[in-house]
Design an enzyme around this catalytic site. Sequence first.
Site, PDB file in Angstrom:
ATOM      1  N   GLY A 242     -19.332   6.228  -9.365  1.00  0.00           N
ATOM      2  CA  GLY A 242     -18.318   5.341  -8.806  1.00  0.00           C
ATOM      3  C   GLY A 242     -18.952   4.105  -8.204  1.00  0.00           C
TER       4      GLY A 242
ATOM      5  NE  ARG B  65      -5.634   4.640   3.381  1.00  0.00           N
ATOM      6  CZ  ARG B  65      -5.241   3.371   3.254  1.00  0.00           C
ATOM      7  NH1 ARG B  65      -5.548   2.485   4.193  1.00  0.00           N
ATOM      8  NH2 ARG B  65      -4.532   2.998   2.211  1.00  0.00           N
TER       9      ARG B  65
ATOM     10  CG  LEU C 188     -10.353  -2.004   2.310  1.00  0.00           C
ATOM     11  CD1 LEU C 188     -10.154  -3.509   2.335  1.00  0.00           C
ATOM     12  CD2 LEU C 188     -10.672  -1.540   0.909  1.00  0.00           C
TER      13      LEU C 188
ATOM     14  NE  ARG D 190      -0.409   1.416   4.590  1.00  0.00           N
ATOM     15  CZ  ARG D 190      -1.536   1.180   3.936  1.00  0.00           C
ATOM     16  NH1 ARG D 190      -2.150   2.173   3.300  1.00  0.00           N
ATOM     17  NH2 ARG D 190      -2.058  -0.028   3.921  1.00  0.00           N
TER      18      ARG D 190
ATOM     19  CG  HIS E 187       1.953   1.210   0.867  1.00  0.00           C
ATOM     20  ND1 HIS E 187       2.796   0.178   1.217  1.00  0.00           N
ATOM     21  CD2 HIS E 187       0.723   0.863   1.335  1.00  0.00           C
ATOM     22  CE1 HIS E 187       2.105  -0.751   1.867  1.00  0.00           C
ATOM     23  NE2 HIS E 187       0.849  -0.353   1.951  1.00  0.00           N
TER      24      HIS E 187
ATOM     25  CD  GLU F 233      -7.783   7.017  -2.308  1.00  0.00           C
ATOM     26  OE1 GLU F 233      -6.614   7.419  -2.461  1.00  0.00           O
ATOM     27  OE2 GLU F 233      -8.187   5.923  -2.743  1.00  0.00           O
TER      28      GLU F 233
END
Length: 649
Positions: A48, A444, A450, A339, A274, A434
């Site tokens: 990744g 979260r 980030l 959220r 979200h 993640e």
Amino acid sequence: MSANSDKTSGLNSNVPEGPLTEKWDEYKAHMKLVNPANKRKYNVIVVGTGLAGASAAASLAELGYNVKSFCTHDSARRAHSIAAQGGINAGKAYQNDGDSIWRLFYDTIKGGDYRAREANVYRLAQNSVNIIDQCVANGVPFAREYSGELANRSFGGAQVSRTFYARGQTGQQLLLGAYSQLMKEVDKGKVTLFPYRELLDVVMVDSKARGIITRHLHTGEIERHAADLVILCTGGYSRVYYLSTSAMNSNTTAIWRAHKKGALFGNPCYVQIHPTCIPVSGDHQAKLTLMSESLRNDGRVWVPKKKEDCKKDPKTIAEEDRDYFLERKYPSFGNLVPRDVASRNGKEVCDEGRGVGETGLSVYLDFATAIKRDGESVVREKYGNLFDMYHEITNENPYHTPMRIYPAVHYTMGGLWVDYNLMTSIQGLFCAGEANFSDHGANRLGASALMQGLSDGYFVLPYTVTNYLGTHSQELLKKVETSHPEFEKAENDVRTEIKRLITVGKTGKRTPSEIHRDLGNVMWEYVGMARSEQGLKTAIEKIKLLQMDFDENMLVNDDQNLSCTLETAGRLGDFLGLGALMARDALARAESCGGHFRVESQQDGEAKRDDEHFSYAAAWEYKGKGAEPVVHKEQLVFENVQPSVRSYK
């Protein structure tokens, strides 16, 4: 014994003893070291190249280790971290508004509904202040005040301004900064890049991760790669829902294959919905587009008070006929509630029949007040690229007409279970960003993804990887070659599964994408925003039927080297296994917490947590295809914050 070890479950989080504020410093002071000459003898695999992967590979290479970096794309900078828009949190208190490392720690613990490990979250808050300095040094063009100070804005779940940003392109700019550090090490010869590779298995030798099996996505070639340890930084698994804000290429294969090799899977049911997504427009879609949470700083969320007004032009609806429902219900936080709270309330008003748009499945995000207050030029400077993106997709001008938004699957808080070292239950297999079960508990907060990715890569793994190598130096300096029997076995297993898919695919009738869409519908309907006992049981049974379809009736192109349907099929198989585990985990957790909302566990429409029975992280053990998985429970110990009713009113 560490502070958070649990004899009954067999899990040991390896959290250092001592006061919370001193744990990380104590860890670093007493860790095992590797001298510079010996670092050149160790090989590290990083899978990744997003924020966690790129920063980890660059940092470990700069320390002197030899790094192999793998990604599915043509370039490391195409990782999905580039899609993040709104910002990155840090407790630097530039606004003199009462922020601090402790406040960031507390907000993150509370935002996760008291389902995260204290020590990891506090370390994240500590590291946050250094992340910003690191990124500025890398050339990230953060927004600045007129004075030259870095600018901040607010995000959900906080009453301070701690989010650093680069317009609506923060993820892109941060990734380019980490990418530049990665490519510097590539140029020095310390990192070797392997693009177009997909991990298909983790190779275990003497109970330690010592390499991986990959498939070249262009040639179909199966490859073996050996190392002294493996780090997975492969992102989240929200594509299990088919429609999500994640890229089409995002998948769960790396962590699911590691799970099948023995890595415990932590809290798989914790998924974030979200609230600020452009609504679904039709069956042709395979991906949804996210509008940054930063828009809720100036955008006001509302629907008409009366159902008969829902089809009217919003500009003709009088102020007194509008319901600014987040401001009404949560006056302390208003439109900047977390959220999960915003998403549930958005769905609720649509379920009442007050949703807007053609489908009735959206609410307004209105900037008229901000434009009147500050002027269109100021709003354009803050959010111009986001408004342009909305206009391109919807052909509506959000400066003149309110945006329409609706909740969508976005982030996954679950992932491979890791200890304080970010090591999974497999020795030598680390997991960051993640892809791990993270620092976010059941929900979260915005702008924390980030932060976690860069904290893990720049400031945690360089220490914990070194500690692991120093601790096992005598064993790991005896190198394992790709000719080892375990590599042979792992490659044969991979080839056998590919052959099986091709054999079935010659007579199958349904494409992987068709089955995946059906799986996504099941997940959204029964394991989505609201979950019930009966619904989850239904999901498990429906996924069993889809698994049969996958095993017996899937259509796959038989060109092993060039078939895109082959890689799609492999990923679908992993999503089916994961989807079943998510439903099982959600069924076992008979409480509401954060993004996990059980309809049987609510009070006055709000989530009702059950600390007496569910104050733990679930870590699931794979027992084989068709066998019941076994759950291990890491009891969560709160010594510094007292779990309380999570109220944003």
